[in-house]
Write a protein that holds these residues in place. Structure first.
Motif, PDB file in Angstrom:
ATOM      1  N   GLU A  70       0.844  -1.194   0.000  1.00  0.00           N
ATOM      2  CA  GLU A  70       0.000   0.000   0.000  1.00  0.00           C
ATOM      3  C   GLU A  70       0.879   1.244   0.000  1.00  0.00           C
ATOM      4  O   GLU A  70       1.811   1.346   0.791  1.00  0.00           O
ATOM      5  N   ARG A  71       0.587   2.162  -0.898  1.00  0.00           N
ATOM      6  CA  ARG A  71       1.397   3.366  -1.045  1.00  0.00           C
ATOM      7  C   ARG A  71       0.566   4.620  -0.772  1.00  0.00           C
ATOM      8  O   ARG A  71      -0.639   4.621  -0.910  1.00  0.00           O
ATOM      9  N   PHE A  72       1.240   5.669  -0.418  1.00  0.00           N
ATOM     10  CA  PHE A  72       0.631   6.977  -0.206  1.00  0.00           C
ATOM     11  C   PHE A  72       0.725   7.757  -1.510  1.00  0.00           C
ATOM     12  O   PHE A  72       1.538   7.457  -2.370  1.00  0.00           O
ATOM     13  N   SER A  73      -0.112   8.762  -1.633  1.00  0.00           N
ATOM     14  CA  SER A  73      -0.072   9.590  -2.837  1.00  0.00           C
ATOM     15  C   SER A  73       0.403  11.009  -2.544  1.00  0.00           C
ATOM     16  O   SER A  73       0.459  11.830  -3.453  1.00  0.00           O
ATOM     17  N   LEU A  74       0.774  11.279  -1.292  1.00  0.00           N
ATOM     18  CA  LEU A  74       1.159  12.633  -0.922  1.00  0.00           C
ATOM     19  C   LEU A  74       2.272  12.594   0.125  1.00  0.00           C
ATOM     20  O   LEU A  74       2.170  11.864   1.113  1.00  0.00           O
ATOM     21  N   THR A  75       3.329  13.352  -0.125  1.00  0.00           N
ATOM     22  CA  THR A  75       4.428  13.486   0.828  1.00  0.00           C
ATOM     23  C   THR A  75       4.521  14.932   1.287  1.00  0.00           C
ATOM     24  O   THR A  75       4.590  15.852   0.470  1.00  0.00           O
ATOM     25  N   PHE A  76       4.511  15.131   2.598  1.00  0.00           N
ATOM     26  CA  PHE A  76       4.750  16.441   3.183  1.00  0.00           C
ATOM     27  C   PHE A  76       6.239  16.567   3.461  1.00  0.00           C
ATOM     28  O   PHE A  76       6.897  15.575   3.808  1.00  0.00           O
ATOM     29  N   GLU A  77       6.786  17.768   3.317  1.00  0.00           N
ATOM     30  CA  GLU A  77       8.199  18.014   3.597  1.00  0.00           C
ATOM     31  C   GLU A  77       8.337  18.848   4.861  1.00  0.00           C
ATOM     32  O   GLU A  77       7.516  19.726   5.129  1.00  0.00           O
ATOM     33  N   VAL A  78       9.392  18.561   5.623  1.00  0.00           N
ATOM     34  CA  VAL A  78       9.746  19.371   6.789  1.00  0.00           C
ATOM     35  C   VAL A  78      11.210  19.777   6.647  1.00  0.00           C
ATOM     36  O   VAL A  78      11.946  19.231   5.823  1.00  0.00           O
ATOM     37  N   ALA A  83      13.358  18.439  12.764  1.00  0.00           N
ATOM     38  CA  ALA A  83      11.941  18.767  12.581  1.00  0.00           C
ATOM     39  C   ALA A  83      11.125  17.492  12.390  1.00  0.00           C
ATOM     40  O   ALA A  83      10.034  17.352  12.949  1.00  0.00           O
ATOM     41  N   LEU A  84      11.649  16.549  11.600  1.00  0.00           N
ATOM     42  CA  LEU A  84      10.947  15.285  11.369  1.00  0.00           C
ATOM     43  C   LEU A  84      10.742  14.542  12.691  1.00  0.00           C
ATOM     44  O   LEU A  84       9.644  14.072  12.982  1.00  0.00           O
ATOM     45  N   GLU A  85      11.790  14.444  13.487  1.00  0.00           N
ATOM     46  CA  GLU A  85      11.696  13.729  14.766  1.00  0.00           C
ATOM     47  C   GLU A  85      10.730  14.419  15.721  1.00  0.00           C
ATOM     48  O   GLU A  85       9.954  13.756  16.419  1.00  0.00           O
ATOM     49  N   THR A  86      10.742  15.747  15.742  1.00  0.00           N
ATOM     50  CA  THR A  86       9.835  16.503  16.607  1.00  0.00           C
ATOM     51  C   THR A  86       8.383  16.301  16.190  1.00  0.00           C
ATOM     52  O   THR A  86       7.509  16.056  17.025  1.00  0.00           O
TER      53      THR A  86
END
Length: 139
Positions: A70-78, A83-86
């Motif tokens: 199963e795959r996602f169709s949207l990636t958010f960037e940080v 920031a990713l860990e927080t």
């Protein structure tokens, strides 16, 4: 042709309950609600317009790749690994269903999360250089 597509302006996400989902996105992801009726909610989130569209049960924006995953169709960037860990910890604290932080063999790290309708989204620690330059974001 001298004209070209400039950006993705709107993403449509299927949800079974517009009211509950819009509250979830506002409370859990800090989205800003700009419009809502029985059939849709319009949110401002991550520099984009997100439409939550009332759909039949068991609909999602996910898809299955050729390996059965199963795959996602949207990636958010940080902006970076810290920031990713927080955000990952924050999402866990808010009771959002999240996956582990992963090394997928390319630059940066990622994790996935899910909304109330099991729409799967990705978060990546690498901010687009064009976005970084446009909004004067330093590392």
């Amino acid at each position: 042709m001298s004209e070209k597509l400039l950006r993705v302006g709107t993403t449509y996400i299927p949800v079974t309950n517009v009211e509950l989902s819009s509250v979830w996105y506002v409370n859990k992801l800090d989205a800003e609600l700009s419009y809502k009726d029985e059939d849709k909610a319009i949110l401002n989130l991550a520099n984009q317009s997100i439409f939550l569209v009332k759909s039949k049960e068991h609909q999602s924006s996910n898809f299955i790749d050729i390996y059965g995953e199963e795959r996602f169709s949207l990636t958010f960037e940080v902006n970076g690994l810290d920031a990713l860990e927080t955000i990952h910890k924050d999402f866990i604290g808010k009771g959002i269903r999240v996956g582990d932080i992963e090394n997928r063999g390319h630059s940066g790290r990622n994790f996935v999360f899910y909304d109330l309708d099991s729409n799967k989204f990705d978060v990546w620690s690498e901010l687009s250089p064009i976005f970084r330059e446009k909004y004067f974001i330093s590392e």
